[in-house]
Design a protein around this motif. Structure first.
Motif, mmCIF file in Angstrom:
data_model
loop_
_atom_site.group_PDB
_atom_site.id
_atom_site.type_symbol
_atom_site.label_atom_id
_atom_site.label_comp_id
_atom_site.label_asym_id
_atom_site.label_seq_id
_atom_site.Cartn_x
_atom_site.Cartn_y
_atom_site.Cartn_z
ATOM 1 N N MET A 1 0.812 -1.191 0.000
ATOM 2 C CA MET A 1 0.000 0.000 0.000
ATOM 3 C C MET A 1 0.862 1.264 0.000
ATOM 4 N N THR A 2 1.968 1.233 0.741
ATOM 5 C CA THR A 2 2.861 2.383 0.794
ATOM 6 C C THR A 2 3.443 2.672 -0.582
ATOM 7 N N ASN A 3 3.852 1.628 -1.305
ATOM 8 C CA ASN A 3 4.417 1.843 -2.630
ATOM 9 C C ASN A 3 3.397 2.417 -3.603
ATOM 10 N N LEU A 4 2.136 2.043 -3.468
ATOM 11 C CA LEU A 4 1.090 2.609 -4.312
ATOM 12 C C LEU A 4 0.934 4.103 -4.048
ATOM 13 N N LEU A 5 0.922 4.482 -2.786
ATOM 14 C CA LEU A 5 0.824 5.895 -2.424
ATOM 15 C C LEU A 5 2.052 6.665 -2.925
ATOM 16 N N LEU A 6 3.242 6.104 -2.719
ATOM 17 C CA LEU A 6 4.463 6.752 -3.214
ATOM 18 C C LEU A 6 4.435 6.904 -4.730
ATOM 19 N N PHE A 7 3.934 5.888 -5.425
ATOM 20 C CA PHE A 7 3.827 5.931 -6.880
ATOM 21 C C PHE A 7 2.921 7.082 -7.324
ATOM 22 N N VAL A 8 1.746 7.172 -6.755
ATOM 23 C CA VAL A 8 0.791 8.218 -7.131
ATOM 24 C C VAL A 8 1.362 9.606 -6.825
ATOM 25 N N LEU A 9 1.932 9.775 -5.641
ATOM 26 C CA LEU A 9 2.503 11.074 -5.263
ATOM 27 C C LEU A 9 3.686 11.453 -6.149
ATOM 28 N N THR A 10 4.532 10.487 -6.476
ATOM 29 C CA THR A 10 5.696 10.754 -7.310
ATOM 30 C C THR A 10 5.286 11.174 -8.714
ATOM 31 N N VAL A 11 4.388 10.425 -9.325
ATOM 32 C CA VAL A 11 3.934 10.762 -10.670
ATOM 33 C C VAL A 11 3.259 12.131 -10.671
ATOM 34 N N ALA A 12 2.419 12.390 -9.688
ATOM 35 C CA ALA A 12 1.732 13.682 -9.602
ATOM 36 C C ALA A 12 2.732 14.830 -9.426
ATOM 37 N N ALA A 13 3.730 14.643 -8.587
ATOM 38 C CA ALA A 13 4.731 15.692 -8.355
ATOM 39 C C ALA A 13 5.564 15.952 -9.613
ATOM 40 N N TYR A 14 5.992 14.895 -10.281
ATOM 41 C CA TYR A 14 6.777 15.072 -11.507
ATOM 42 C C TYR A 14 5.942 15.713 -12.612
ATOM 43 N N LEU A 15 4.680 15.318 -12.743
ATOM 44 C CA LEU A 15 3.807 15.902 -13.756
ATOM 45 C C LEU A 15 3.557 17.380 -13.465
ATOM 46 N N ALA A 16 3.278 17.709 -12.219
ATOM 47 C CA ALA A 16 3.061 19.110 -11.838
ATOM 48 C C ALA A 16 4.312 19.947 -12.087
ATOM 49 N N THR A 17 5.472 19.385 -11.781
ATOM 50 C CA THR A 17 6.730 20.095 -12.004
ATOM 51 C C THR A 17 6.945 20.367 -13.491
ATOM 52 N N SER A 18 6.702 19.369 -14.317
ATOM 53 C CA SER A 18 6.903 19.562 -15.761
ATOM 54 C C SER A 18 5.927 20.594 -16.326
ATOM 55 N N CYS A 19 4.704 20.603 -15.824
ATOM 56 C CA CYS A 19 3.731 21.606 -16.282
ATOM 57 C C CYS A 19 4.104 23.008 -15.798
ATOM 58 N N MET A 20 4.634 23.104 -14.590
ATOM 59 C CA MET A 20 5.084 24.408 -14.085
ATOM 60 C C MET A 20 6.250 24.940 -14.900
ATOM 61 N N VAL A 21 7.155 24.068 -15.285
ATOM 62 C CA VAL A 21 8.283 24.482 -16.122
ATOM 63 C C VAL A 21 7.758 25.031 -17.446
ATOM 64 N N ASP A 22 6.784 24.356 -18.019
ATOM 65 C CA ASP A 22 6.169 24.859 -19.248
ATOM 66 C C ASP A 22 5.566 26.247 -19.035
ATOM 67 N N MET A 23 4.888 26.436 -17.915
ATOM 68 C CA MET A 23 4.280 27.746 -17.629
ATOM 69 C C MET A 23 5.355 28.821 -17.494
ATOM 70 N N LEU A 24 6.450 28.498 -16.800
ATOM 71 C CA LEU A 24 7.529 29.473 -16.624
ATOM 72 C C LEU A 24 8.202 29.821 -17.942
ATOM 73 N N GLU A 25 8.226 28.859 -18.852
ATOM 74 C CA GLU A 25 8.813 29.104 -20.172
ATOM 75 C C GLU A 25 7.775 29.621 -21.162
ATOM 76 N N HIS A 26 6.572 29.891 -20.689
ATOM 77 C CA HIS A 26 5.463 30.416 -21.497
ATOM 78 C C HIS A 26 5.117 29.492 -22.658
ATOM 79 N N LYS A 27 5.166 28.183 -22.408
ATOM 80 C CA LYS A 27 4.757 27.206 -23.402
ATOM 81 C C LYS A 27 3.306 26.830 -23.152
ATOM 82 N N ASN A 28 2.601 26.537 -24.209
ATOM 83 C CA ASN A 28 1.220 26.114 -24.105
ATOM 84 C C ASN A 28 1.190 24.592 -23.965
#
Length: 173
Positions: free
Chosen positions: A1-28
């Motif tokens: 169960m812990t690995n499932l939670l870590l998996f979801v949190l990790t993917v969400a954090a990496y996805l949010a980070t990549s989208c924020m980088v796009d926003m900072l670079e003014h990419k659509n």
């Protein structure tokens, strides 16, 4: 169960980070781009558990036995943890921890901790704490603390301690 939670949190954090980088670079960022990234991140972060041994590329994990990762932020294992590249924010193992290249905030092991090349904030080992090439903030060990090429700000082995150990070994003997 812990690995499932870590998996979801990790993917969400990496996805949010990549989208924020796009926003900072003014990419659509399109929905298609987000879906594609989500699939890739899920594939790269999934912790494969084979008989209690966990293998992952970018994921974070816990294991009863060993963890082997290419680039992980969090590893907690009953036996050994190994991180090849990158940032290991936290490594804890019943026996040995190793980070080959990169940055480690915290390593704790029942026997030995190893940072081959990089920077470690804290290493705590039951027997031996080693930094081959790099900088370590604090090393604590039962038998020996070593810096082959680099500097340790503070080293403690049993009742012995010292500040700024460079290119040296502090032993309990």
């Amino acid at each position: 169960m812990t690995n499932l939670l870590l998996f979801v949190l990790t993917v969400a954090a990496y996805l949010a980070t990549s989208c924020m980088v796009d926003m900072l670079e003014h990419k659509n960022t399109t929905k298609h781009t987000v879906r594609t990234r989500l699939v890739w991140l899920a594939f790269l972060c999934v912790p494969f558990n084979i008989n209690g041994h966990v293998f992952t590329v970018l994921g974070n994990a816990t294991s009863e036995k060993n963890i082997l990762s290419i680039c992980s932020l969090y590893q907690k294992a009953g036996r050994d943890t190994i991180n090849i590249f990158g940032l290991a924010g936290y490594q804890k193992a019943g026996r040995d921890t190793a980070n080959i290249f990169g940055l480690v905030s915290y390593q704790k092991a029942g026997r030995e901790t190893l940072l081959a090349i990089g920077i470690a904030g804290y290493q705590n080992a039951g027997q031996k704490a080693t930094t081959v090439a790099g900088i370590t903030g604090y090393q604590k060990a039962g038998q020996g603390a070593e810096i082959a090429i680099g500097v340790a700000v503070y080293q403690k082995v049993k009742d012995k301690d010292r500040s700024f150990g460079a290119f040296s070994k502090l032993s309990s003997e």
